[in-house]
Design a protein around this motif. Structure first.
Motif, PDB file in Angstrom:
ATOM      1  N   THR A  98       0.842  -1.182   0.000  1.00  0.00           N
ATOM      2  CA  THR A  98       0.000   0.000   0.000  1.00  0.00           C
ATOM      3  C   THR A  98       0.883   1.241   0.000  1.00  0.00           C
ATOM      4  O   THR A  98       1.801   1.357   0.801  1.00  0.00           O
ATOM      5  CB  THR A  98      -0.898   0.034   1.260  1.00  0.00           C
ATOM      6  N   ASN A  99       0.580   2.164  -0.885  1.00  0.00           N
ATOM      7  CA  ASN A  99       1.308   3.427  -0.936  1.00  0.00           C
ATOM      8  C   ASN A  99       0.468   4.525  -0.311  1.00  0.00           C
ATOM      9  O   ASN A  99      -0.734   4.617  -0.566  1.00  0.00           O
ATOM     10  CB  ASN A  99       1.635   3.815  -2.375  1.00  0.00           C
ATOM     11  N   VAL A 100       1.093   5.348   0.503  1.00  0.00           N
ATOM     12  CA  VAL A 100       0.432   6.487   1.121  1.00  0.00           C
ATOM     13  C   VAL A 100       1.309   7.693   0.869  1.00  0.00           C
ATOM     14  O   VAL A 100       2.520   7.639   1.077  1.00  0.00           O
ATOM     15  CB  VAL A 100       0.248   6.280   2.646  1.00  0.00           C
ATOM     16  N   LEU A 101       0.714   8.767   0.415  1.00  0.00           N
ATOM     17  CA  LEU A 101       1.446  10.004   0.167  1.00  0.00           C
ATOM     18  C   LEU A 101       0.941  11.058   1.143  1.00  0.00           C
ATOM     19  O   LEU A 101      -0.263  11.332   1.207  1.00  0.00           O
ATOM     20  CB  LEU A 101       1.229  10.468  -1.278  1.00  0.00           C
ATOM     21  N   LEU A 102       1.855  11.599   1.925  1.00  0.00           N
ATOM     22  CA  LEU A 102       1.512  12.645   2.885  1.00  0.00           C
ATOM     23  C   LEU A 102       2.192  13.934   2.473  1.00  0.00           C
ATOM     24  O   LEU A 102       3.336  13.920   2.009  1.00  0.00           O
ATOM     25  CB  LEU A 102       1.986  12.253   4.289  1.00  0.00           C
ATOM     26  N   ARG A 103       1.504  15.045   2.659  1.00  0.00           N
ATOM     27  CA  ARG A 103       2.111  16.343   2.388  1.00  0.00           C
ATOM     28  C   ARG A 103       3.065  16.679   3.524  1.00  0.00           C
ATOM     29  O   ARG A 103       2.770  16.440   4.693  1.00  0.00           O
ATOM     30  CB  ARG A 103       1.037  17.419   2.270  1.00  0.00           C
ATOM     31  N   GLY A 104       4.209  17.220   3.160  1.00  0.00           N
ATOM     32  CA  GLY A 104       5.221  17.570   4.150  1.00  0.00           C
ATOM     33  C   GLY A 104       4.687  18.488   5.235  1.00  0.00           C
ATOM     34  O   GLY A 104       5.024  18.341   6.404  1.00  0.00           O
ATOM     35  N   LYS A 105       3.824  19.413   4.862  1.00  0.00           N
ATOM     36  CA  LYS A 105       3.300  20.365   5.859  1.00  0.00           C
ATOM     37  C   LYS A 105       2.350  19.709   6.856  1.00  0.00           C
ATOM     38  O   LYS A 105       2.063  20.277   7.900  1.00  0.00           O
ATOM     39  CB  LYS A 105       2.620  21.542   5.164  1.00  0.00           C
ATOM     40  N   ASP A 106       1.871  18.492   6.547  1.00  0.00           N
ATOM     41  CA  ASP A 106       0.953  17.786   7.446  1.00  0.00           C
ATOM     42  C   ASP A 106       1.682  16.894   8.447  1.00  0.00           C
ATOM     43  O   ASP A 106       1.064  16.358   9.366  1.00  0.00           O
ATOM     44  CB  ASP A 106      -0.025  16.928   6.647  1.00  0.00           C
ATOM     45  N   ILE A 107       2.986  16.710   8.258  1.00  0.00           N
ATOM     46  CA  ILE A 107       3.757  15.815   9.114  1.00  0.00           C
ATOM     47  C   ILE A 107       4.279  16.561  10.333  1.00  0.00           C
ATOM     48  O   ILE A 107       4.920  17.602  10.202  1.00  0.00           O
ATOM     49  CB  ILE A 107       4.918  15.179   8.327  1.00  0.00           C
ATOM     50  N   ILE A 108       3.990  16.026  11.502  1.00  0.00           N
ATOM     51  CA  ILE A 108       4.463  16.611  12.749  1.00  0.00           C
ATOM     52  C   ILE A 108       5.776  15.968  13.171  1.00  0.00           C
ATOM     53  O   ILE A 108       6.694  16.644  13.613  1.00  0.00           O
ATOM     54  CB  ILE A 108       3.406  16.442  13.867  1.00  0.00           C
ATOM     55  N   ALA A 109       5.865  14.630  13.042  1.00  0.00           N
ATOM     56  CA  ALA A 109       7.071  13.918  13.484  1.00  0.00           C
ATOM     57  C   ALA A 109       7.224  12.610  12.729  1.00  0.00           C
ATOM     58  O   ALA A 109       6.240  12.001  12.327  1.00  0.00           O
ATOM     59  CB  ALA A 109       7.003  13.647  14.976  1.00  0.00           C
ATOM     60  N   ILE A 110       8.486  12.206  12.573  1.00  0.00           N
ATOM     61  CA  ILE A 110       8.831  10.886  12.056  1.00  0.00           C
ATOM     62  C   ILE A 110       9.721  10.250  13.113  1.00  0.00           C
ATOM     63  O   ILE A 110      10.776  10.787  13.445  1.00  0.00           O
ATOM     64  CB  ILE A 110       9.561  10.972  10.712  1.00  0.00           C
ATOM     65  N   ILE A 111       9.289   9.122  13.646  1.00  0.00           N
ATOM     66  CA  ILE A 111       9.984   8.500  14.775  1.00  0.00           C
ATOM     67  C   ILE A 111      10.365   7.069  14.416  1.00  0.00           C
ATOM     68  O   ILE A 111       9.538   6.314  13.893  1.00  0.00           O
ATOM     69  CB  ILE A 111       9.084   8.526  16.028  1.00  0.00           C
ATOM     70  N   GLY A 112      11.603   6.718  14.680  1.00  0.00           N
ATOM     71  CA  GLY A 112      12.097   5.380  14.373  1.00  0.00           C
ATOM     72  C   GLY A 112      11.480   4.318  15.260  1.00  0.00           C
ATOM     73  O   GLY A 112      11.179   4.555  16.424  1.00  0.00           O
ATOM     74  N   ARG A 113      11.294   3.128  14.679  1.00  0.00           N
ATOM     75  CA  ARG A 113      10.746   2.001  15.429  1.00  0.00           C
ATOM     76  C   ARG A 113      11.849   1.094  15.965  1.00  0.00           C
ATOM     77  O   ARG A 113      11.584   0.153  16.680  1.00  0.00           O
ATOM     78  CB  ARG A 113       9.804   1.168  14.555  1.00  0.00           C
ATOM     79  N   LYS A 114      13.077   1.360  15.613  1.00  0.00           N
ATOM     80  CA  LYS A 114      14.206   0.576  16.104  1.00  0.00           C
ATOM     81  C   LYS A 114      14.966   1.422  17.109  1.00  0.00           C
ATOM     82  O   LYS A 114      15.087   2.625  16.959  1.00  0.00           O
ATOM     83  CB  LYS A 114      15.147   0.190  14.953  1.00  0.00           C
ATOM     84  N   GLY A 115      15.480   0.815  18.143  1.00  0.00           N
ATOM     85  CA  GLY A 115      16.284   1.543  19.115  1.00  0.00           C
ATOM     86  C   GLY A 115      15.474   2.073  20.276  1.00  0.00           C
ATOM     87  O   GLY A 115      14.389   1.577  20.590  1.00  0.00           O
TER      88      GLY A 115
END
Length: 82
Positions: free
Chosen positions: A1-18
């Motif tokens: 599944t592909n999902v496209l998000l607008r950069g201005k809508d993104i608050i955070a990107i958080i890693g699932r490793k570590g």
């Protein structure tokens, strides 16, 4: 599944490793989103990051935070911090 998000809508990107993945507060946050129908898992079993958006949805992604950051810079998006 592909999902496209607008950069201005993104608050955070958080890693699932570590350390972030072991964080109790992150686990509670993701569980609360799942309980409220606001968690979208597009990663199957290959969870590398989760993306928090300003519409309160969280997307579990098979793409690493570093790759998502690289892609956003190459597409001309701006914002965020190192």
């Amino acid at each position: 599944t592909n999902v496209l998000l607008r950069g201005k809508d993104i608050i955070a990107i958080i890693g699932r490793k570590g350390p972030a993945d072991k964080s109790k507060i992150n686990k509670l946050f993701l569980q609360e989103k799942a309980d409220n129908g606001k968690l979208v898992n597009i990663a199957s079993d290959n969870e590398k990051s989760f993306v928090v958006t300003d519409d309160e949805f969280v997307y579990i992604s098979p793409i690493s935070p570093q790759t998502l950051k690289f892609r956003s810079k190459n597409k001309g998006f701006s914002g965020g911090s190192e």
